[in-house]
Design an enzyme around this catalytic site. Structure first.
Site, mmCIF file in Angstrom:
data_model
loop_
_atom_site.group_PDB
_atom_site.id
_atom_site.type_symbol
_atom_site.label_atom_id
_atom_site.label_comp_id
_atom_site.label_asym_id
_atom_site.label_seq_id
_atom_site.Cartn_x
_atom_site.Cartn_y
_atom_site.Cartn_z
ATOM 1 N N CYS A 156 0.810 -1.224 0.000
ATOM 2 C CA CYS A 156 0.000 0.000 0.000
ATOM 3 C C CYS A 156 0.838 1.265 0.000
ATOM 4 O O CYS A 156 0.335 2.340 -0.325
ATOM 5 C CB CYS A 156 -0.917 0.028 1.211
HETATM 6 N N1 CO8 Z 1 -20.885 -9.483 5.628
HETATM 7 C C1 CO8 Z 1 -21.525 -9.529 6.820
HETATM 8 N N2 CO8 Z 1 -20.900 -9.700 8.004
HETATM 9 C C2 CO8 Z 1 -19.558 -9.826 7.982
HETATM 10 C C3 CO8 Z 1 -18.814 -9.785 6.763
HETATM 11 C C4 CO8 Z 1 -19.540 -9.609 5.570
HETATM 12 N N3 CO8 Z 1 -18.925 -9.546 4.376
HETATM 13 N N4 CO8 Z 1 -17.513 -9.942 7.059
HETATM 14 C C5 CO8 Z 1 -17.410 -10.071 8.380
HETATM 15 N N5 CO8 Z 1 -18.642 -10.014 8.944
HETATM 16 C C6 CO8 Z 1 -19.002 -10.143 10.368
HETATM 17 C C7 CO8 Z 1 -17.952 -10.885 11.160
HETATM 18 O O1 CO8 Z 1 -18.171 -12.274 11.091
HETATM 19 C C8 CO8 Z 1 -18.166 -10.353 12.550
HETATM 20 O O2 CO8 Z 1 -19.249 -11.005 13.156
HETATM 21 P P1 CO8 Z 1 -19.227 -11.355 14.754
HETATM 22 O O3 CO8 Z 1 -19.180 -10.013 15.417
HETATM 23 O O4 CO8 Z 1 -20.495 -12.111 14.940
HETATM 24 O O5 CO8 Z 1 -17.967 -12.144 14.965
HETATM 25 C C9 CO8 Z 1 -18.591 -8.893 12.322
HETATM 26 O O6 CO8 Z 1 -19.051 -8.846 10.964
HETATM 27 C C10 CO8 Z 1 -17.472 -7.904 12.507
HETATM 28 O O7 CO8 Z 1 -16.321 -8.352 11.762
HETATM 29 P P2 CO8 Z 1 -14.932 -7.623 11.839
HETATM 30 O O8 CO8 Z 1 -14.562 -7.399 13.271
HETATM 31 O O9 CO8 Z 1 -13.940 -8.360 10.972
HETATM 32 O O10 CO8 Z 1 -15.318 -6.243 11.120
HETATM 33 P P3 CO8 Z 1 -14.617 -4.853 11.219
HETATM 34 O O11 CO8 Z 1 -15.582 -3.917 11.790
HETATM 35 O O12 CO8 Z 1 -13.247 -4.916 11.811
HETATM 36 O O13 CO8 Z 1 -14.420 -4.482 9.654
HETATM 37 C C11 CO8 Z 1 -12.674 -4.415 7.992
HETATM 38 C C12 CO8 Z 1 -13.618 -5.302 8.820
HETATM 39 C C13 CO8 Z 1 -13.518 -3.590 7.046
HETATM 40 C C14 CO8 Z 1 -11.732 -5.307 7.196
HETATM 41 C C15 CO8 Z 1 -11.887 -3.493 8.931
HETATM 42 O O14 CO8 Z 1 -11.323 -4.226 9.995
HETATM 43 C C16 CO8 Z 1 -10.742 -2.762 8.223
HETATM 44 O O15 CO8 Z 1 -10.914 -2.078 7.235
HETATM 45 N N6 CO8 Z 1 -9.552 -2.822 8.799
HETATM 46 C C17 CO8 Z 1 -8.390 -2.105 8.242
HETATM 47 C C18 CO8 Z 1 -7.848 -2.897 7.126
HETATM 48 C C19 CO8 Z 1 -6.738 -2.193 6.417
HETATM 49 O O16 CO8 Z 1 -6.476 -1.034 6.508
HETATM 50 N N7 CO8 Z 1 -6.049 -2.974 5.648
HETATM 51 C C20 CO8 Z 1 -5.049 -2.487 4.829
HETATM 52 C C21 CO8 Z 1 -4.926 -3.530 3.807
HETATM 53 S S1 CO8 Z 1 -4.516 -2.934 2.305
HETATM 54 C C22 CO8 Z 1 -2.837 -3.088 2.062
HETATM 55 O O17 CO8 Z 1 -2.028 -3.017 2.912
HETATM 56 C C23 CO8 Z 1 -2.460 -3.393 0.685
HETATM 57 C C24 CO8 Z 1 -2.202 -4.843 0.527
HETATM 58 C C25 CO8 Z 1 -1.713 -5.067 -0.863
HETATM 59 C C26 CO8 Z 1 -2.858 -5.157 -1.839
HETATM 60 C C27 CO8 Z 1 -3.132 -6.564 -2.246
HETATM 61 C C28 CO8 Z 1 -4.129 -6.631 -3.381
HETATM 62 C C29 CO8 Z 1 -5.133 -7.733 -3.222
#
Ligand code: CO8
Length: 377
Positions: A156
């Site tokens: 990133c």
């Molecule tokens: N639909 C419905 N419910 C869902 C879904 C879904 N799709 N996914 C998860 N849930 C549920 C989970 O099961 C969980 O349920 P429960 O509470 O019952 O256990 C609940 O929703 C909450 O899940 P999370 O705690 O995982 O949800 P978050 O609120 O944390 O949101 C995110 C998830 C959006 C991923 C968030 O954590 C986030 O954005 N974090 C930051 C990520 C970030 O900045 N990453 C950077 C990565 S990018 C990068 O570095 C580049 C990489 C290189 C690129 C590669 C190309 C492919």
């Protein structure tokens, strides 16, 4: 010593787009089919049923509403769930080269530069279509640029790290002007069967042109006031794809695709990025309130709002820190540059801004810029 400026930028946006609803419908069809197929095992308790995804969750958790992609049909086909991209021969240009040339031409036009004015090309992004020859050398050839070119990757933060590399090269007199290009085909390395991450990424290509101020033909440009980079090893954002994969006995495809501990990343990277911006600004005698614009990495809307609130100690506006992830999703290294490209024209002479990236590595990169008016000789 001449100042170094960003004199042009460009964005190639793929013509195809996928809404959250379309993505979720495809994912939920896959879930339905999987659960139906494994009905007996699920009933016997030997197989976990898959859970459905939801549009509401995606928008609330990330702020993403849609994404641009270079192929729709393959991604949305529940039997495939991967872009379909026909193989190109050695006599054809690569996909990343085509994207790069489109974005680079915009940056060159904005800077009023032609190939003869540019001495180097850096292609920097999260995934390269091939290891060699470098995509950058192909782009250099396609644009008719003499000099040197190379690829680099720090996920990133690939754009900000490449900008610092370009600035250093120009500063040392190794080039007059350098194109930094970020062709991100994130959809090809995303596991569209993974409910936690299937919605996260999109495809795009960005470009910026950096050059010495005394070579500059454009009037309104951005002086690079300072750059700063930092890395700390973490496997919380992980991609295991590599050339050794073919040597391994066990090679489940999903393990070689993007994976992350999203919650941990959120918690660990927010303070890291906030402190990094604050300390870098302080080194230059700049208070956070002096910033006219903050072009942040576009991974998560809640994350960006939190970073800005912590940095400035108040609620922040779209005018201060614009969002593009709602329509582009996370485009890895390109996100903050799309933001810069779309939202810099209104800054006035001497206005300050910062481009900040953060993500896998972990990596954080800052580029502090000031709008200046170049005197024509
Ligand atoms: N639909 C419905 N419910 C869902 C879904 C879904 N799709 N996914 C998860 N849930 C549920 C989970 O099961 C969980 O349920 P429960 O509470 O019952 O256990 C609940 O929703 C909450 O899940 P999370 O705690 O995982 O949800 P978050 O609120 O944390 O949101 C995110 C998830 C959006 C991923 C968030 O954590 C986030 O954005 N974090 C930051 C990520 C970030 O900045 N990453 C950077 C990565 S990018 C990068 O570095 C580049 C990489 C290189 C690129 C590669 C190309 C492919």
């Amino acid at each position: 010593m001449a100042r170094i400026v960003i004199s042009g930028s460009g964005v190639y946006t793929p013509p195809l787009c996928i809404s959250n609803k379309e993505l979720v419908d495809s994912f939920n069809t896959y879930v339905h089919n999987f659960n139906a197929e494994h009905d007996a095992d699920i009933a016997a308790g030997v197989c976990e049923p898959l859970q459905q995804s939801s549009v509401e969750f995606i928008e609330k958790a990330s702020g993403i509403k849609s994404r641009y992609v270079i192929d729709r049909d393959g991604i949305l086909d529940p039997e495939r769930m991967c872009p379909s991209l026909p193989e190109r021969g050695r006599d054809q240009s690569s996909i990343q080269c085509d994207m790069s040339v489109a974005a680079a031409r915009q940056a060159m036009e904005q800077a009023s530069k032609n190939a003869a004015d540019i001495d180097a090309v850096i292609v920097s992004c999260s995934n390269m279509e091939r290891p060699y020859p470098a995509i950058a050398v192909e782009v250099q050839e396609a644009l008719g640029i003499e000099g040197f070119a190379f690829d680099m990757n720090i996920a990133c933060s690939s754009a900000t790290f490449a900008i610092q590399t370009a600035v250093d090269s120009i500063f040392r007199g190794n080039a007059r002007a350098i194109l930094v290009i970020n062709p991100e085909i994130c959809s090809a390395h995303l596991n569209f069967r993974d409910r936690d991450s299937h919605f996260i990424f999109g495809d795009v290509c960005t470009a910026v042109l950096l050059e010495r101020e005394d070579c500059c033909s454009a009037a309104n440009v951005f002086e690079v006031v300072g750059t700063k980079l930092s890395t700390t090893y973490s496997t919380n954002i992980y991609n295991g794809f590599g050339f050794l994969n073919r040597t391994m006995r066990e090679k489940p495809e999903a393990a070689k695709l993007f994976r992350q501990e999203g919650r941990k990343v959120f918690k660990e990277v927010v303070p890291m990025a906030t402190e990094f911006i604050r300390s870098h600004l302080a080194e230059h005698g700049i208070a956070p309130d002096d910033l006219r614009r903050v072009w942040l990495h576009q991974a998560n809307l809640n994350m960006n709002q939190l970073i800005c609130r912590k940095l400035l100690g108040r609620e922040i506006s779209e005018d201060l820190t614009p969002t593009i992830l709602d329509t582009y999703a996370n485009t890895a290294s390109a996100g903050s540059i799309i933001c810069y490209h779309k939202y810099h024209e209104d800054l006035k002479d001497q206005d300050l801004g910062i481009i900040c990236s953060f993500g896998a590595g972990y990596s954080v990169g800052n580029v502090i810029v000031r709008r200046i008016t170049v005197e024509k000789k």
